[in-house]
Scaffold this motif. Structure first.
Motif, mmCIF file in Angstrom:
data_model
loop_
_atom_site.group_PDB
_atom_site.id
_atom_site.type_symbol
_atom_site.label_atom_id
_atom_site.label_comp_id
_atom_site.label_asym_id
_atom_site.label_seq_id
_atom_site.Cartn_x
_atom_site.Cartn_y
_atom_site.Cartn_z
ATOM 1 N N ALA A 1 0.772 -1.053 -0.030
ATOM 2 C CA ALA A 1 -0.266 0.099 0.017
ATOM 3 C C ALA A 1 0.762 1.188 -0.041
ATOM 4 N N ARG A 2 0.221 2.349 -0.143
ATOM 5 C CA ARG A 2 1.071 3.608 -0.076
ATOM 6 C C ARG A 2 0.383 4.418 1.239
ATOM 7 N N LEU A 3 1.179 5.121 2.086
ATOM 8 C CA LEU A 3 0.921 5.644 3.236
ATOM 9 C C LEU A 3 1.663 7.022 3.685
ATOM 10 N N LEU A 4 1.220 8.150 3.573
ATOM 11 C CA LEU A 4 1.992 9.145 3.723
ATOM 12 C C LEU A 4 3.136 9.376 2.731
ATOM 13 N N ASP A 5 2.633 9.010 1.594
ATOM 14 C CA ASP A 5 3.451 9.218 0.334
ATOM 15 C C ASP A 5 4.729 7.974 0.625
ATOM 16 N N ARG A 6 4.679 6.838 1.183
ATOM 17 C CA ARG A 6 5.702 6.165 1.441
ATOM 18 C C ARG A 6 5.083 4.786 1.176
ATOM 19 N N ALA A 7 6.033 3.610 0.541
ATOM 20 C CA ALA A 7 5.657 2.480 0.339
ATOM 21 C C ALA A 7 5.580 1.727 1.594
ATOM 22 N N VAL A 8 4.466 1.168 2.027
ATOM 23 C CA VAL A 8 4.219 0.261 3.188
ATOM 24 C C VAL A 8 3.878 -1.169 2.743
ATOM 25 N N PHE A 9 3.896 -2.008 3.732
ATOM 26 C CA PHE A 9 2.976 -3.257 3.661
ATOM 27 C C PHE A 9 2.353 -3.600 4.919
ATOM 28 N N LEU A 10 1.249 -4.319 4.891
ATOM 29 C CA LEU A 10 0.240 -4.426 5.728
ATOM 30 C C LEU A 10 0.312 -6.055 6.173
ATOM 31 N N ARG A 11 0.197 -6.428 7.327
ATOM 32 C CA ARG A 11 -0.277 -7.907 7.631
ATOM 33 C C ARG A 11 -0.916 -7.750 8.934
ATOM 34 N N GLU A 12 -2.012 -8.691 8.936
ATOM 35 C CA GLU A 12 -2.584 -8.973 10.287
ATOM 36 C C GLU A 12 -1.551 -9.701 11.071
#
Length: 403
Positions: free
Chosen positions: A301-312
């Motif tokens: 994903a993108r958050l605050l113009d940064r590349a991020v990844f999410l996991r539960e």
């Protein structure tokens, strides 16, 4: 640090995080190995040793013992796999072997085991890894888990949301308590997180687990900046607590999401491959290839113009304890963990490639060491450089008794 004194702006966080990271790396030689991935590849390049060019596959890139352990998939099935792939690239599998060997060597020293044990561990490491290249991709020898792994698996199987909440957020109530481990978000950060969880691809990540319905209602209960890890300290990292579906205050309706910034990998990559250029997409693609249980639960994903990844996060995802090993246990652990890494590599190769890579690993053995000479010399050189750097790091950053 009381909640009133917690940093509230991103520029206030960095000095505190850098100090914590330096102190954490000074706790032990093994902790320094875990936190010095960039230095590892610098030392490796400076050593000038001949490392074979293995077939280009997705590698962990930071293959130390702490990054291997129980991982659950979306359906709750548990396996021992690679559990951290931040540094993953399409690269040389020999780099994972050297990184794992260095980690095992420092773990042996931390357990006060004699130097000959390190040689035996490397022999068993290569034996376990090469076995998976024979086309078995498993077998009875791999299924005979070391006691430290068996204990970890039993613990993982019995864990519930309450265990996860106590371990990760120190609270089983539907909130994230601010303090040493969690800091407040800015208004802009909070608004961006709320917007992120309105997107369909993120919703599908949350509803994929525990047989949830795709149309389940999702409520953001709390979110905070997460002060976690060693190599990741200083990156954007956010813990998000969600309620999912009706009665979401019950255990099955709570979800803890880890949002982590994806940055440039330190591990060398093979040129002209199909590796994604976006760092978050790279991490998720690496996870899907190396650790299917983990990749099944991740999204870029993108958050605050940064590349991020999410996991539960799931209760079954735990670290194994390698702090106190006997000689017999150390060699068994080396065999088993190398087989786990070998399986992750081998599933990406066809039979001819596996056979060729196995043949390369079988070369350059000596009468006194049943492991490739390049592996032994690389790890010896790395231990020397690592020890000097660790002592210098302690001189600069470890707290003195009278401080």
């Amino acid at each position: 640090m009381s909640p009133k004194n917690l940093p509230t702006q991103p520029d206030q966080r960095q000095e505190i995080l850098a100090r914590r990271r330096n102190h954490k790396m000074a706790e032990s030689a093994h902790a320094y190995v875990r936190g010095s991935t960039v230095k590892f590849y610098e030392w490796l390049e400076e050593s000038g040793g001949r490392i074979p060019d293995g077939p280009p596959v997705w590698i962990c890139g930071d293959c130390h013992v702490g990054n291997l352990g129980p991982v659950a998939n979306a359906k709750g099935r548990i396996g021992i796999q690679i559990r951290d792939v931040d540094q993953t690239v399409i690269g040389n599998p020999a780099h994972d072997l050297i990184r794992l060997g260095l980690s095992l060597a420092t773990a042996a020293r931390g357990s006060d085991l004699p130097g000959v044990t390190t040689a035996l561990m490397l022999e068993q490491m290569i034996e376990g890894y090469m076995m998976t290249l024979d086309g078995e991709l498993g077998g009875d020898a791999v299924r005979k888990k070391p006691s430290v792994v068996r204990v970890g698996m039993r613990e993982a199987i019995g864990r519930t949301w309450k265990h996860l909440a106590r371990d990760r957020i120190k609270d089983i109530r539907p909130s994230i308590p601010l303090g040493k481990r969690f800091w407040p978000l800015t208004d802009d950060e909070r608004a961006e997180v709320e917007e992120l969880f309105r997107k369909d691809q993120v919703r599908r990540l949350v509803t994929a687990l525990h047989s949830r319905d795709d149309n389940d209602w999702i409520e953001l209960l709390d979110a905070a900046y997460w002060v976690k890890g060693c190599s990741s300290l200083g990156r954007l990292r956010i813990a998000v607590l969600l309620g999912v579906g009706e009665g979401h205050y019950d255990e099955g309706g709570l979800s803890l999401i880890d949002i982590k910034e994806a940055v440039q990998a330190a591990a060398p990559r093979v040129s002209r491959t199909g590796m994604p250029r976006d760092n978050a997409e790279r991490v998720v693609a690496g996870a899907e290839n190396l650790s299917p249980h983990l990749g099944d639960r991740m999204r870029p994903a993108r958050l605050l113009d940064r590349a991020v990844f999410l996991r539960e996060l799931l209760p079954q995802d735990i670290k194994l304890d390698f702090d106190h090993l006997t000689r017999e246990e150390a060699t068994h652990v080396a065999f088993f963990l190398a087989a786990v890494v070998g399986k992750a590599h081998a599933r990406q190769m066809d039979e001819a490639t596996r056979r060729s890579w196995r043949g390369e690993l079988a070369r350059n053995r000596t009468k006194s060491l049943d492991a490739p000479s390049w592996l032994w010399s690389s790890i010896v050189d790395l231990i020397v450089g690592h020890e000097a750097a660790y002592l210098e790091h302690c001189r600069r950053y470890a707290e003195r008794p009278d401080a």
